[in-house]
Write a protein that holds these residues in place. Sequence first.
Motif, short mmCIF file in Angstrom:
data_model
loop_
_atom_site.label_atom_id
_atom_site.label_comp_id
_atom_site.label_asym_id
_atom_site.label_seq_id
_atom_site.Cartn_x
_atom_site.Cartn_y
_atom_site.Cartn_z
N ALA A 1 30.60 -42.34 -23.74
CA ALA A 1 31.47 -43.49 -24.04
C ALA A 1 30.66 -44.77 -24.12
CB ALA A 1 32.56 -43.60 -22.98
N LEU A 2 29.73 -44.96 -23.19
CA LEU A 2 28.90 -46.17 -23.22
C LEU A 2 28.01 -46.19 -24.46
CD1 LEU A 2 27.83 -46.34 -19.47
CD2 LEU A 2 29.50 -47.80 -20.62
N ASP A 3 27.41 -45.05 -24.77
CA ASP A 3 26.55 -44.99 -25.95
C ASP A 3 27.34 -45.22 -27.23
OD1 ASP A 3 24.43 -44.47 -24.29
OD2 ASP A 3 24.38 -42.31 -24.67
N GLY A 4 28.62 -44.85 -27.20
CA GLY A 4 29.46 -45.04 -28.37
C GLY A 4 30.02 -46.44 -28.50
N GLY A 5 29.69 -47.30 -27.55
CA GLY A 5 30.09 -48.70 -27.66
C GLY A 5 31.43 -49.03 -27.03
#
Length: 438
Positions: free
Chosen positions: A54-58
């Motif tokens: 989720a974090l990597d996906g923004g």
Amino acid sequence: MDAPALVLVLRYRKAVTYGFHVLLGALEEHRTDTPYEVRFGETPEATATHVRTALDGGAHRVLVLWSFYSPDAEALAGELALIRGLVDAPNVTHVAGGVHATAEPVQTLDADWDVAAVGEGETTLLRLVDAAGDPTGIPGLAYRDATGAVVRTRRPERRPLDEFRGFSLRWHRFNALEITRGCVFSCRFCQTPFMFSAKFRHRSVANVRWHVDAMRERGLRDVRFITPTALSYGSQTDEANLDAVEELLASCREGIGPDGRVFFGSFPSEIRPEHITRDALRLVRKYCANTNLIVGAQSGSDRILDAAKRGHGVEEVRQAVRVGVEEGFRINVDMIFGMPGEDPADVEASLGLARELADLGARIHAHTFMPLPGTPWREAPAGDVAPETIREVDRLSQRGALYGHWQKQRDHAVRLAAAADAHPRPGRSRTILPVVDR
């Protein structure tokens, strides 16, 4: 594709799926301007992976949702530390809900959760989603402000059960259906009435039928219920309401169809002993598939039952088992060993009752007393089971007349008592223990 404003990651464990399914049922009908996604973390490592993805996906914010009972709090605090060690960020918020977080919000925050959800979670979650995960000012939460001070918002309102689905169609997450929330009996060892209030709220027959019809349409064939006291359905007093129970069971039996089954008074619910009559049992036999029932006895000592505010005596337990066996049911009797204030005579009374009921054909479901947060017996000593009691319980177990996780509960009880000592409640009334007058 734009990144969602909010990702909800559920620390999804088989032991506590019911509460999450109810939250998802409420969420799927809720209209919100917040774009969100839901993901299921079935292990700590999978949960951390979902957070990282989720974090990597923004994602603007990630809420990790937890739900657990008090005996599991220490172990899950270890999981929380593991997950934080794998992935963490300022926009990741860990939210703990359930009976433990409700009863012990400060203890929950001290264990490193960011937010404790206090009380019923449906409206709280919907408001969190509307706020894109920002907990500030939302009813039903406890958290620390920038100075470290604990902020407690007001309790969320208690809504009729019919307002929210009892499971999730969108995420295909089904479970036994909660038909009653709250309990008028207020037993001193039980968390239910102190989380949900000491009165009953029942899901209507029409609403239950909607759920049963939805299950049948999806190929599900077993209907089970979550309720603190099954034969209290439709009642607002300590008396059973058999007319309401029959209306419920008849509708469910019709709704699930000839290939389906209805279970009532068996796991995950139970029946109070004073509610067991021949008429009540014949209703169960007429509409339901189960041949076993769970009866809450808890002690073989009238003195201890009075101290626990059970609202029935030992003779009602004996009569319930006799009638149940005569009507063709296998009766499983809950009993708690190591209750507060027990003396040797009380212990022998419980063991004697257990032997007597086993001779009648019942099985004893043994428990060790645990001083659960949120109850009047929170500060009682951990359940103490003497070696001679253990030997007698083992003999019943070897006969096939007793089962349960009572030995594991002894360890839980010690940890809960230690946690209560570490988090005293100044100014609160102390635990009310039975008076030993012998």
